[in-house]
Design an enzyme around this catalytic site. Sequence first.
Site, short mmCIF file in Angstrom:
data_model
loop_
_atom_site.label_atom_id
_atom_site.label_comp_id
_atom_site.label_asym_id
_atom_site.label_seq_id
_atom_site.Cartn_x
_atom_site.Cartn_y
_atom_site.Cartn_z
N GLY A 105 0.57 -1.54 0.13
CA GLY A 105 -0.15 -0.22 0.24
C GLY A 105 0.53 1.33 -0.04
O GLY A 105 0.86 1.90 -0.51
N ASP A 157 -4.97 2.70 10.91
CA ASP A 157 -5.95 2.47 10.35
C ASP A 157 -6.14 2.09 12.93
O ASP A 157 -6.35 2.64 13.36
CB ASP A 157 -6.77 1.58 9.73
CG ASP A 157 -8.64 0.82 10.57
OD1 ASP A 157 -9.10 2.06 10.94
OD2 ASP A 157 -8.46 -0.08 9.46
N PHE A 208 -13.85 2.72 4.60
CA PHE A 208 -13.03 2.09 3.24
C PHE A 208 -12.49 2.95 2.76
O PHE A 208 -13.18 2.82 0.83
CB PHE A 208 -13.49 0.55 3.37
CG PHE A 208 -12.15 -0.20 2.65
CD1 PHE A 208 -11.42 -0.84 4.27
CD2 PHE A 208 -11.82 -0.94 2.06
CE1 PHE A 208 -10.19 -1.93 3.43
CE2 PHE A 208 -10.56 -1.71 1.55
CZ PHE A 208 -9.72 -1.88 2.31
N ARG A 265 -5.51 -0.25 -6.50
CA ARG A 265 -4.06 0.48 -6.40
C ARG A 265 -3.50 1.69 -7.18
O ARG A 265 -2.79 2.60 -6.45
CB ARG A 265 -3.08 -0.52 -6.70
CG ARG A 265 -3.22 -1.21 -5.61
CD ARG A 265 -1.91 -1.59 -5.05
NE ARG A 265 -1.73 -3.29 -4.35
CZ ARG A 265 -2.34 -3.19 -3.26
NH1 ARG A 265 -1.76 -2.34 -2.18
NH2 ARG A 265 -2.46 -4.13 -2.26
N GLU A 289 4.03 4.64 5.35
CA GLU A 289 2.91 3.83 5.67
C GLU A 289 1.63 4.81 4.46
O GLU A 289 1.67 5.88 4.61
CB GLU A 289 2.65 4.22 6.72
CG GLU A 289 1.32 2.75 6.97
CD GLU A 289 1.56 1.59 6.10
OE1 GLU A 289 1.42 1.38 4.70
OE2 GLU A 289 1.06 0.46 6.58
N ASP A 290 0.85 3.59 3.73
CA ASP A 290 -0.96 4.20 3.21
C ASP A 290 -1.52 5.47 4.63
O ASP A 290 -1.72 6.20 3.88
CB ASP A 290 -1.11 3.33 2.17
CG ASP A 290 -1.01 2.03 3.42
OD1 ASP A 290 -0.57 1.83 4.26
OD2 ASP A 290 -1.70 1.57 2.58
N ASP A 349 -5.77 -0.90 -2.11
CA ASP A 349 -6.51 -1.50 -2.49
C ASP A 349 -7.78 -2.21 -1.60
O ASP A 349 -7.91 -1.92 -0.72
CB ASP A 349 -5.31 -2.82 -2.93
CG ASP A 349 -5.32 -3.58 -1.19
OD1 ASP A 349 -4.90 -3.13 -0.54
OD2 ASP A 349 -6.16 -4.95 -1.33
N LYS A 390 -6.57 7.14 9.80
CA LYS A 390 -8.45 7.34 9.77
C LYS A 390 -8.81 7.75 11.08
O LYS A 390 -7.95 7.51 12.04
CB LYS A 390 -8.51 6.17 8.96
CG LYS A 390 -9.04 5.93 8.33
CD LYS A 390 -9.89 4.12 8.34
CE LYS A 390 -9.94 3.67 7.04
NZ LYS A 390 -10.66 2.20 7.18
P1 IMP Z 1 -3.84 -0.96 10.52
O1 IMP Z 1 -3.20 -2.31 11.06
O2 IMP Z 1 -5.03 -0.91 11.14
O3 IMP Z 1 -3.73 0.28 11.33
O4 IMP Z 1 -3.31 -1.14 9.18
C1 IMP Z 1 -2.83 -0.63 8.61
C2 IMP Z 1 -2.74 -1.69 7.02
O5 IMP Z 1 -4.38 -1.58 6.46
C3 IMP Z 1 -2.22 0.07 6.17
O6 IMP Z 1 -1.30 -0.10 5.87
C4 IMP Z 1 -3.29 -0.30 4.80
O7 IMP Z 1 -3.08 -1.60 3.99
C5 IMP Z 1 -4.38 -1.22 5.25
N1 IMP Z 1 -5.89 -0.55 5.19
C6 IMP Z 1 -5.83 0.24 6.17
N2 IMP Z 1 -7.29 1.18 5.64
C7 IMP Z 1 -7.47 1.18 5.04
C8 IMP Z 1 -8.35 1.50 4.01
O8 IMP Z 1 -9.54 2.03 3.89
N3 IMP Z 1 -9.15 1.06 2.47
C9 IMP Z 1 -8.13 0.22 2.06
N4 IMP Z 1 -6.20 -0.72 2.85
C10 IMP Z 1 -6.30 -0.40 4.81
MG MG Z 2 -0.73 -1.88 3.78
#
Ligand code: IMP
Ligand code: MG
Length: 182
Positions: A47, A106, A155, A168, A102-103, A162, A134
């Site tokens: 991502g 969340d 989302f 992507r 990092e993208d 993706d 987020k």
């Molecule tokens: P976390 O561990 O919940 O912070 O998730 C992080 C990873 O989940 C990110 O690096 C993204 O690749 C993916 N991710 C989280 N939210 C989204 C979304 O809304 N769309 C797509 N990928 C997401």
């Molecule tokens: Mg990711």
Amino acid sequence: MHNDISKILFSEQDLANRVREMGENITADYAAMAGPEGIVVISILRGGAIFTCDLVRAIDMPLEMDFMAVSSYGNGVKSSGVVRILKDLNTDIRGRHVIIAEDIIDSGLTLKYLMQNLQSRGPASMTVAALMKKNTENQADIECRYVGFECPDEFIVGYGLDYAERYRNLPYIGVLKPEIYQ
Ligand code: IMP
Ligand code: MG
């Protein structure tokens, strides 16, 4: 592809402008501190790849790029909290100034795990540049110095993000219609 998007959150131009600013901020903060050795920018695949490629070209100082791949989602839309390293760094980051690109943050669980792991390798400093953060309840507390945009708890896809490996390549970031993943 475009028909699956309910709303555009950040246009191609919004992204270009903000990523350029982030690069300028990083240059201003690190150029003197990191010296001729520069920094190490770690891109989190997959991502973060597109964001990282634009970000490093907006940073005006010596740097190395490296890549890590982790899996936390499978093909779902929520983080499982179980993080696996699928590809590790080639660079020894001991004593280096590290920025993780990092993208999106969340739950923050992926980065929390990753930062603990990387911290144990003894970098001189470490912080995160996240394109988006987020607005999520109970988000893990992450030391993230650079955030491109705050975004709603929906989302989203595009510009590297993706759903089930698709979208992507959208040049903008948009909200995926819920009927696509429900
Ligand atoms: P976390 O561990 O919940 O912070 O998730 C992080 C990873 O989940 C990110 O690096 C993204 O690749 C993916 N991710 C989280 N939210 C989204 C979304 O809304 N769309 C797509 N990928 C997401
Ligand atoms: Mg990711």
